[in-house]
Design a protein around this motif. Structure first.
Motif, short mmCIF file in Angstrom:
data_model
loop_
_atom_site.label_atom_id
_atom_site.label_comp_id
_atom_site.label_asym_id
_atom_site.label_seq_id
_atom_site.Cartn_x
_atom_site.Cartn_y
_atom_site.Cartn_z
N GLU A 193 -8.16 0.04 -4.08
CA GLU A 193 -8.20 1.48 -3.53
C GLU A 193 -8.91 2.01 -4.76
OE1 GLU A 193 -4.67 2.96 -2.64
OE2 GLU A 193 -4.36 1.41 -0.88
N TYR A 202 -6.34 6.36 -1.46
CA TYR A 202 -5.69 6.92 -0.06
C TYR A 202 -4.51 7.80 -0.61
CZ TYR A 202 -7.63 3.25 2.83
OH TYR A 202 -8.56 2.80 3.54
N ARG A 217 -1.00 7.42 -1.58
CA ARG A 217 0.49 7.31 -1.57
C ARG A 217 1.03 6.79 -2.93
NH1 ARG A 217 3.82 3.50 -0.71
NH2 ARG A 217 2.57 1.79 -0.15
#
Length: 320
Positions: free
Chosen positions: A112, A119, A121
């Motif tokens: 990512e 994202y 998290r």
């Protein structure tokens, strides 16, 4: 010397081929069937000789895809290893309980970050992993810039898109015999214009007791066509002007005969002149064969069908 006498003395050698004449300095064919030169360079380091950009532009599509995927997974595995070495406790949001589950989350965090998706998290909180993540993000967008350039270069690179017959033939032609091969464009809605072909013959002879190569530009029945809408059978009549006059299959093997072919034309899709090469060695020259027709009328009679699967199909020639 017997073989040298078979060569027509009125056939002028071509001394501008770029190949030398010393027969002892060559191994195998001059040009590979795919058009690349059969040459390996030595004397400098591999990294000095190797051009990764040029290599990636020219490898087959499946190899290019494998290289891209391997690089993507490997670079993320490298960064994941660095994150793991710095410690999983420098991240927040990790919910995995086992070491494998935590490593997987770190790996996906790396992908990512590399792709700048983020994202959210799992995120870094330690200084060490934040520095590495910043470097990885920069590596990611630079890598995608390079990959985009390579993909564009591969798609936009002008190509001739030609298929050549597997073999060249020596077949009856009018009141004599001729050396011939054929080729065709295999792309739909693409036609080469102002197409020129040049065929050069290389053969080994004895000269002053030494084996040397001689090169001859072969005169052709037709060396240019306005457009290559269908197939083109290139014909070299073996007459009194041909260096192959009187040659048998055994003579060609003894002389280590090779034909190398250069086709040049204007591709209107790329709006550029394109070139494609290939070659035929004496093992790929068949005697007393002729090509079968490779086009026919469509079933509804409204168009012509070019049967590319018949490009190399031959049958026995009737001897005269």
């Amino acid at each position: 010397m017997a073989l040298l006498k078979r060569i027509n003395p009125f056939s002028r050698p071509n001394n501008d081929t770029g190949f030398g004449t010393n027969a002892n300095g060559y191994g195998g064919r001059f040009i590979n069937r795919d058009g690349s030169y059969n040459i390996r360079r030595e004397g400098r380091s591999f990294m000095h000789r190797f051009n990764i950009y040029h290599a990636l532009l020219n490898v087959p599509a499946w190899q290019f895809a494998v290289v891209i995927l391997l690089f993507y997974f490997s670079i993320n595995l490298l960064y994941s290893g660095i994150y793991w070495w710095l410690g999983a406790d420098q991240f927040q949001g990790i919910i995995g309980k086992t070491a494998w589950e935590r490593f997987k989350e770190i790996y996906f965090f790396s992908t990512e970050t590399f792709t700048t998706v983020g994202y959210g998290r799992v995120n870094p909180v330690g200084d060490g992993v934040n520095v590495v993540a910043a470097v990885e993000a920069m590596t990611g967008f630079l890598s995608f810039a390079v990959a985009t350039g390579l993909i564009y270069g591969r798609f936009s690179k002008p190509r001739a898109h030609l298929l050549f017959s597997d073999d060249a033939l020596v077949a009856p032609y009018q009141d004599k015999s001729a050396l011939m091969f054929r080729f065709a464009s295999y792309k739909e809605n693409q036609t080469l214009n102002n197409v020129e072909v040049q065929v050069t013959l290389g053969l080994q002879v004895q000269e002053n007791g030494n084996a040397v190569y001689k090169f001859y530009t072969l005169p052709l029945e037709r060396k240019m066509v306005d457009s290559l809408a269908m197939n083109w059978t290139v014909v070299h009549p073996i007459d009194e002007d041909s260096p192959l006059l009187g040659f048998t299959a055994q003579d060609m093997e003894t002389a280590d005969v090779e034909l190398y072919v250069t086709v040049r034309g204007f591709n209107d899709v790329y709006a550029n002149t394109v070139i494609q090469r290939t070659s035929y060695t004496y093992q790929e020259i068949l005697f007393n064969r002729k090509f079968v027709p490779m086009y026919r009328e469509s079933d509804n009679g409204k168009t012509t069908v070019l049967e590319l699967h018949h490009l190399s199909k031959t049958k026995e020639a009737e001897l005269r």
